[in-house]
Scaffold this motif. Structure first.
Motif, PDB file in Angstrom:
ATOM      1  N   VAL A   1      33.200  35.683  30.171  1.00 32.77           N
ATOM      2  CA  VAL A   1      33.196  36.296  31.746  1.00 32.77           C
ATOM      3  C   VAL A   1      34.027  37.393  32.003  1.00 32.77           C
ATOM      4  CG1 VAL A   1      33.544  35.778  34.181  1.00 32.77           C
ATOM      5  CG2 VAL A   1      32.340  34.210  32.505  1.00 32.77           C
ATOM      6  N   VAL A   2      33.649  38.681  32.482  1.00 31.40           N
ATOM      7  CA  VAL A   2      34.799  39.854  32.727  1.00 31.40           C
ATOM      8  C   VAL A   2      35.093  39.803  34.167  1.00 31.40           C
ATOM      9  CG1 VAL A   2      34.746  42.320  32.433  1.00 31.40           C
ATOM     10  CG2 VAL A   2      33.347  41.048  30.855  1.00 31.40           C
ATOM     11  N   LEU A   3      36.416  40.054  34.331  1.00 32.84           N
ATOM     12  CA  LEU A   3      36.883  39.995  35.622  1.00 32.84           C
ATOM     13  C   LEU A   3      37.697  41.360  35.762  1.00 32.84           C
ATOM     14  CD1 LEU A   3      38.003  39.069  38.415  1.00 32.84           C
ATOM     15  CD2 LEU A   3      39.874  37.975  36.945  1.00 32.84           C
ATOM     16  N   ALA A   4      37.303  42.211  36.667  1.00 34.60           N
ATOM     17  CA  ALA A   4      38.117  43.669  36.859  1.00 34.60           C
ATOM     18  C   ALA A   4      38.876  43.484  38.058  1.00 34.60           C
ATOM     19  CB  ALA A   4      36.945  44.502  37.154  1.00 34.60           C
ATOM     20  N   ALA A   5      39.959  43.858  38.190  1.00 37.79           N
ATOM     21  CA  ALA A   5      40.979  43.883  39.324  1.00 37.79           C
ATOM     22  C   ALA A   5      42.048  44.837  39.090  1.00 37.79           C
ATOM     23  CB  ALA A   5      41.684  42.547  39.473  1.00 37.79           C
ATOM     24  N   GLY A   6      42.768  45.098  40.026  1.00 37.50           N
ATOM     25  CA  GLY A   6      44.068  46.237  40.065  1.00 37.50           C
ATOM     26  C   GLY A   6      45.174  45.445  39.774  1.00 37.50           C
ATOM     27  N   GLN A   7      46.111  46.297  39.511  1.00 37.63           N
ATOM     28  CA  GLN A   7      47.536  45.540  39.144  1.00 37.63           C
ATOM     29  C   GLN A   7      48.191  44.909  39.994  1.00 37.63           C
ATOM     30  OE1 GLN A   7      51.362  48.243  39.745  1.00 37.63           O
ATOM     31  NE2 GLN A   7      51.204  48.483  37.269  1.00 37.63           N
ATOM     32  N   GLY A   8      48.079  45.022  41.220  1.00 32.08           N
ATOM     33  CA  GLY A   8      48.739  44.231  42.351  1.00 32.08           C
ATOM     34  C   GLY A   8      47.795  42.777  42.471  1.00 32.08           C
ATOM     35  N   ALA A   9      46.623  42.655  42.364  1.00 29.82           N
ATOM     36  CA  ALA A   9      45.772  41.468  42.339  1.00 29.82           C
ATOM     37  C   ALA A   9      46.153  40.726  41.086  1.00 29.82           C
ATOM     38  CB  ALA A   9      44.226  41.767  42.288  1.00 29.82           C
ATOM     39  N   TYR A  10      46.327  41.418  39.892  1.00 29.66           N
ATOM     40  CA  TYR A  10      47.025  40.501  38.848  1.00 29.66           C
ATOM     41  C   TYR A  10      48.111  39.871  38.867  1.00 29.66           C
ATOM     42  CZ  TYR A  10      42.687  41.870  35.913  1.00 29.66           C
ATOM     43  OH  TYR A  10      41.282  42.001  35.589  1.00 29.66           O
ATOM     44  N   LEU A  11      49.230  40.748  39.384  1.00 30.10           N
ATOM     45  CA  LEU A  11      50.560  40.233  39.402  1.00 30.10           C
ATOM     46  C   LEU A  11      51.053  39.380  40.689  1.00 30.10           C
ATOM     47  CD1 LEU A  11      52.508  43.886  39.192  1.00 30.10           C
ATOM     48  CD2 LEU A  11      52.487  42.099  37.334  1.00 30.10           C
ATOM     49  N   TYR A  12      50.087  39.380  41.530  1.00 29.17           N
ATOM     50  CA  TYR A  12      50.447  38.673  42.744  1.00 29.17           C
ATOM     51  C   TYR A  12      49.673  37.801  43.257  1.00 29.17           C
ATOM     52  CZ  TYR A  12      53.747  42.872  42.716  1.00 29.17           C
ATOM     53  OH  TYR A  12      54.717  43.819  42.118  1.00 29.17           O
ATOM     54  N   LEU A  13      48.437  37.751  42.937  1.00 24.07           N
ATOM     55  CA  LEU A  13      47.385  36.999  43.433  1.00 24.07           C
ATOM     56  C   LEU A  13      46.655  35.964  42.394  1.00 24.07           C
ATOM     57  CD1 LEU A  13      45.789  36.866  46.229  1.00 24.07           C
ATOM     58  CD2 LEU A  13      44.167  38.240  45.403  1.00 24.07           C
ATOM     59  N   LEU A  14      46.525  36.634  41.356  1.00 28.40           N
ATOM     60  CA  LEU A  14      45.465  35.738  40.568  1.00 28.40           C
ATOM     61  C   LEU A  14      46.060  35.109  39.320  1.00 28.40           C
ATOM     62  CD1 LEU A  14      42.742  38.754  40.134  1.00 28.40           C
ATOM     63  CD2 LEU A  14      42.871  36.873  41.602  1.00 28.40           C
ATOM     64  N   GLY A  15      47.238  35.080  39.054  1.00 21.89           N
ATOM     65  CA  GLY A  15      47.915  34.548  37.717  1.00 21.89           C
ATOM     66  C   GLY A  15      47.401  33.194  37.723  1.00 21.89           C
ATOM     67  N   ASP A  16      47.876  32.377  38.608  1.00 24.99           N
ATOM     68  CA  ASP A  16      47.542  31.091  38.196  1.00 24.99           C
ATOM     69  C   ASP A  16      46.058  30.626  37.929  1.00 24.99           C
ATOM     70  OD1 ASP A  16      50.036  30.432  39.186  1.00 24.99           O
ATOM     71  OD2 ASP A  16      49.472  29.695  41.116  1.00 24.99           O
TER      72      ASP A  16
ATOM     73  N   THR B   1      27.640  48.424  37.785  1.00 23.76           N
ATOM     74  CA  THR B   1      27.055  48.650  36.378  1.00 23.76           C
ATOM     75  C   THR B   1      27.173  47.502  35.834  1.00 23.76           C
ATOM     76  OG1 THR B   1      28.885  49.530  35.604  1.00 23.76           O
ATOM     77  CG2 THR B   1      27.549  50.975  36.634  1.00 23.76           C
ATOM     78  N   GLY B   2      27.527  46.465  35.973  1.00 21.81           N
ATOM     79  CA  GLY B   2      27.311  45.063  34.932  1.00 21.81           C
ATOM     80  C   GLY B   2      28.258  45.039  34.139  1.00 21.81           C
ATOM     81  N   GLN B   3      29.196  46.050  34.163  1.00 19.20           N
ATOM     82  CA  GLN B   3      30.298  45.782  33.148  1.00 19.20           C
ATOM     83  C   GLN B   3      31.233  44.758  33.247  1.00 19.20           C
ATOM     84  OE1 GLN B   3      31.192  50.240  33.708  1.00 19.20           O
ATOM     85  NE2 GLN B   3      31.949  50.069  31.560  1.00 19.20           N
ATOM     86  N   ALA B   4      31.328  44.355  34.580  1.00 17.33           N
ATOM     87  CA  ALA B   4      32.316  43.068  34.987  1.00 17.33           C
ATOM     88  C   ALA B   4      31.310  42.187  35.851  1.00 17.33           C
ATOM     89  CB  ALA B   4      33.367  43.595  35.802  1.00 17.33           C
ATOM     90  N   HIS B   5      31.493  41.008  35.563  1.00 13.40           N
ATOM     91  CA  HIS B   5      30.879  39.927  36.440  1.00 13.40           C
ATOM     92  C   HIS B   5      31.289  39.878  38.030  1.00 13.40           C
ATOM     93  CE1 HIS B   5      29.953  38.685  32.399  1.00 13.40           C
ATOM     94  NE2 HIS B   5      29.061  38.313  32.675  1.00 13.40           N
ATOM     95  N   LEU B   6      32.930  40.026  37.941  1.00 14.03           N
ATOM     96  CA  LEU B   6      33.506  39.813  38.977  1.00 14.03           C
ATOM     97  C   LEU B   6      34.654  40.819  39.254  1.00 14.03           C
ATOM     98  CD1 LEU B   6      34.514  35.985  39.317  1.00 14.03           C
ATOM     99  CD2 LEU B   6      32.944  37.079  40.899  1.00 14.03           C
ATOM    100  N   GLY B   7      34.821  41.256  40.367  1.00 10.45           N
ATOM    101  CA  GLY B   7      35.844  42.418  40.835  1.00 10.45           C
ATOM    102  C   GLY B   7      36.797  41.542  41.822  1.00 10.45           C
TER     103      GLY B   7
END
Length: 291
Positions: free
Chosen positions: A96-111, A140-146
């Motif tokens: 499964v492919v997840l696309a996100a920005g730096q802030g989301a990865y650092l402060y929101l999605l880590g757990d 375009t279907g490159q990521a399942h979730l953003g």
């Protein structure tokens, strides 16, 4: 339209080309020559009766029809892979492919990411990109979730709220505004601000809001990404407005800006994406763990 010319092979080749938008790299991945790939894509475009890409300066860019074909090609390829896995009685191997920005990865999605990787490390792939690229990879279907901050959910995607935060001002502990429980934009009159470069959405929003409030301000420095912005603020270069999920570094305090709207992080996906239980499972992990 000649349906016989729209083969699974042509669609799969176009999906790889759409990933790279570069004939050299796509041909190398497909283990064919560049001329052979040119022919495949030209014949596919002729069969569909629409141009699938165009040149913009030195870059190749998908047309709207090309993006639709790429999305269908990836979905077709994934359905085939799922069918073959089920037919063979094995678990699907594609991540499964997840696309996100730096802030989301650092402060929101880590757990949520840590939990997903602990369960099955090979079933999650991450793409780090900006807001516009995130939406494009999902469309375009490159990521399942953003995941990203959205002012308004896009009409063509399904959006799910993950978390909402105030916008806060980071100032040194000894700053005159540090004694306030909250601040207003007018309190920033004469301030030297640390800002992302134009045309980042956060920069655009702040400039409009400060202008509407009649605030005089100057740019202390332009910085890309919350870590560098907060680093400059900690050095005393200037003050910064950041999303409330960004932790204040040592020596700084965060004060809500009362007349700026809160920011909401959304997860977005194509309407049919949750028919894949793996994608639905990842979204379920993101929601309770987004703090």
């Amino acid at each position: 339209m000649d349906e016989r010319a729209v083969s699974a092979d042509a669609l799969a080749s176009f999906a790889v080309f759409a990933d790279h938008l570069n004939f050299t790299h796509a041909a190398a991945e497909l283990h064919i020559s560049q001329p052979a790939l040119h022919v495949k894509i030209r014949k596919l475009a002729q069969a569909l009766g629409r141009p699938l890409y165009h040149r913009s300066g030195r870059r190749l860019v998908l047309t709207a029809d090309g993006a639709a074909v790429a999305r269908f090609a990836r979905a077709h390829d994934e359905r085939l892979a799922h069918f073959l896995a089920e037919f063979a009685g094995v678990a699907p191997s594609r991540p499964v492919v997840l696309a996100a920005g730096q802030g989301a990865y650092l402060y929101l999605l880590g757990d949520a990411i840590r939990a997903a990787l602990a369960e099955e490390p090979t079933r999650l792939r991450l793409i780090n990109c900006d807001h516009r690229q995130m939406l494009a990879t999902v469309r375009t279907g490159q990521a399942h979730l953003g995941v990203g901050v959205l002012a308004a959910p896009p009409d063509d995607l399904t959006a799910v709220e993950l978390a909402t935060f105030p916008q806060v001002l980071l100032v040194p502990e000894g700053h005159r505004l540090a004694r306030r429980r909250s601040v207003a934009l007018r309190d920033l009159d004469g301030a030297s601000l640390i800002l992302p470069p134009r045309p980042r959405p956060h920069r655009t929003l702040l400039e409009r809001a400060l202008g509407a409030a009649g605030v005089d301000w100057t740019v202390a420095v332009e910085a890309e990404g919350w870590p560098l912005i907060t680093h400059f603020a900690a050095l005393g270069v200037g003050v910064a407005v950041v999303n409330g999920c960004v932790p204040a570094p040592s020596g700084l305090v965060a004060r809500p800006v009362t007349d700026l709207p809160p920011v909401t992080y959304h997860a977005v996906h194509l309407p049919a994406a949750l028919s894949d239980p793996r994608v639905a499972g990842l979204l379920d992990r993101l929601r309770p763990r987004a703090r």
